[in-house]
Design an enzyme around this catalytic site. Structure first.
Site, short mmCIF file in Angstrom:
data_model
loop_
_atom_site.label_atom_id
_atom_site.label_comp_id
_atom_site.label_asym_id
_atom_site.label_seq_id
_atom_site.Cartn_x
_atom_site.Cartn_y
_atom_site.Cartn_z
NE ARG A 50 -8.79 -1.00 34.83
CZ ARG A 50 -8.91 0.19 35.42
NH1 ARG A 50 -8.31 0.43 36.57
NH2 ARG A 50 -9.60 1.13 34.84
CE LYS A 104 -14.07 -22.98 30.22
NZ LYS A 104 -15.25 -23.52 29.56
CD GLU A 162 -18.60 -32.12 34.94
OE1 GLU A 162 -17.74 -32.48 34.11
OE2 GLU A 162 -19.48 -31.29 34.68
CE LYS A 192 -11.43 -27.68 34.46
NZ LYS A 192 -12.63 -27.08 34.98
CD GLU A 242 -13.55 -24.11 26.26
OE1 GLU A 242 -13.52 -24.03 27.50
OE2 GLU A 242 -14.59 -24.20 25.61
NE ARG A 245 -10.50 -24.89 30.27
CZ ARG A 245 -10.22 -24.04 31.24
NH1 ARG A 245 -9.17 -23.27 31.17
NH2 ARG A 245 -11.01 -23.94 32.29
CG ASN A 251 -16.70 -28.13 26.53
OD1 ASN A 251 -16.82 -27.85 27.71
ND2 ASN A 251 -16.20 -27.29 25.64
CG HIS A 290 -20.22 -30.35 29.28
ND1 HIS A 290 -19.66 -31.55 29.66
CD2 HIS A 290 -20.17 -29.55 30.38
CE1 HIS A 290 -19.27 -31.46 30.94
NE2 HIS A 290 -19.58 -30.27 31.38
CG HIS A 330 -24.19 -26.92 28.43
ND1 HIS A 330 -22.99 -26.58 27.84
CD2 HIS A 330 -23.94 -26.89 29.76
CE1 HIS A 330 -22.06 -26.38 28.76
NE2 HIS A 330 -22.62 -26.57 29.94
CG HIS A 355 -23.21 -29.10 35.11
ND1 HIS A 355 -23.44 -28.56 33.86
CD2 HIS A 355 -21.91 -29.50 35.11
CE1 HIS A 355 -22.33 -28.63 33.15
NE2 HIS A 355 -21.39 -29.19 33.89
#
Ligand code: NAD
Ligand code: ZN
Length: 371
Positions: free
Chosen positions: A129, A151, A193, A235, A245, A249, A253, A256, A260, A273
């Site tokens: 955990r 993330k 990025e 960031k 998010e 946030r 993206n 993206h 994506h 990417h």
């Protein structure tokens, strides 16, 4: 947005303020020599497990282990490639930790690019955990983006990053000299990025990039340090304001939504990417131009900068219908309607924009999508 303290333009140390989940980001050449003290102070004295690729270990593992001094430390190898971000690989790592007797004090150290960071972070979030983890990013993308923000995720067949968590590292150690050995294409993709960070939040960074494409292409260490610091500061500010998010946030993206979809359409691994994001940013700027919400020079400046950094700005050999269907089935798409982050000017974007389908199609066709 508030500026991070101390001034990230001059300092190699930044803090992500998240209450009891706060952590420091260190950016400076030769940093690994101080790894032992920095890790002990932030993640505790427990036994350390370095999760890394054999190649990264061969190139830089010695420097990291040397920096850890006599602290107990084991290395767990993971082959390279996006496919390794899997439940199966995570289960293998859970098993290896158990076999090594790792308890809740164990410290996981992600030593690699975004694949290692996401995978090791996911394992750290779930083993018993949650055990402390430290990011030591070794790609430009990981130093400017994926190592900060918490993330963590693995992929399942057909869905990238679908299974994951928000789980913050205890510390990020970014040493720009590690990037010397990166393949040229991986290095350039990370710059995508960096351009994004300038475009969404920092017009000065964007102008700086326009004026410094040559030192960046030559991987001049002070130039890399500058972009890593600025990117981490941006960031960190965004993550501090919206850790999970739910609002701001989403500006990260930018590029993206289309990016994506291009990655999926091309087949994972064909486009990096950062390359897909580069084309996606141009698409978003063209869409905003067609909507009349952004002056055309924004798209022109983006294209010129990305060209100078040798990043792609056009869609090659991809049918429009497949790109649109990938966009509709993206997990961030609500009710099949893609949302866009659209630029207003350099350094300012608007998240959550719905765009009429014919505008999206026109922009993608203009960028080279085939009918
Ligand atoms: N968590 C986040 O917020 C976030 C954000 C962006 C991207 N990501 C994820 O990041 C991943 C992509 O990361 P990436 O672009 O770093 O790719 P990567 O981790 O696959 O690394 C690219 C290649 O570089 C090699 N490499 C790494 N460091 C090296 C070094 N110093 N010298 C030589 N070779 C080195 C690796 O072995 C690999 O082959 C994707 O899975 C993406 O989903 C996550
Ligand atoms: Zn990205």
């Amino acid at each position: 947005m508030r500026n991070s303290q101390p001034d990230p333009r001059t300092s190699g140390q930044l803090r992500v303020d998240l209450g009891d989940r706060s952590y420091d980001i260190h950016v400076s050449p030769g940093l690994l020599a101080r790894a032992d003290d920095l890790i002990a102070a932030s993640a505790g004295p427990g036994p350390r497990f370095i999760v890394t690729h054999p190649t990264v270990d061969r190139l830089h593992g010695g420097a990291l282990r040397e920096g850890m001094g006599s602290s107990p430390c084991q290395t767990l190898h993971v082959p390279s490639g996006e496919r390794q971000k899997s439940v199966r690989r995570a289960a293998a790592l859970w098993g290896a930790l158990l076999a090594a007797g790792a308890d809740r004090g164990a410290v996981l150290i992600a030593f690699g690019g975004g694949v290692i960071g996401d995978l090791a972070g996911f394992v750290a979030a779930t083993y018993m955990r949650g055990v402390p983890f430290v990011q030591v990013p070794t790609t430009l993308l990981a130093q400017v983006d994926s190592s900060v923000g918490g993330k963590v995720a693995v992929n399942i067949p057909g869905a990238k990053n679908l299974v994951g968590a928000f789980y913050q590292p205890r510390l990020v150690l970014a040493d720009p000299t590690l990037l010397k050995t990166l393949r040229a294409r991986d290095y350039r993709a990370g710059l995508g990025e960096v351009v994004k960070h300038g475009a969404i939040a920092d017009a000065d960074l964007f102008s700086w990039l326009e004026a410094n494409t040559r030192p960046l292409a030559r991987r001049h260490p002070p130039a890399i340090s500058h972009v890593v610091r600025r990117s981490c500061a941006i960031k960190a500010d965004v993550v501090r304001a919206d850790e999970r998010e739910s609002g701001l946030r989403a500006i990260l993206n930018f590029g993206h939504t289309v990016g994506h979809a291009l990655e999926t359409t091309a087949g994972y691994g064909v486009l990096r990417h950062g390359e897909a994001v580069a084309i996606g940013m141009v698409a978003a700027a063209r869409i905003a131009g067609l909507l009349g919400t952004c002056p055309p020079h924004v798209a022109d400046r983006l294209v010129a900068l990305l060209d100078a950094l040798r990043l792609p700005t056009r869609i090659a050999h991809m049918p429009l219908s497949r790109i649109l269907s990938a966009m509709r089935s993206d997990k961030k798409t609500l009710r099949g309607i893609p949302r866009f982050v659209l630029p207003r000017e350099i350094g300012v974007v608007q998240p959550g924009c719905e765009v009429p389908a014919h505008i999206v199609e026109t922009a993608l066709l203009q960028l080279g999508a085939s009918t």
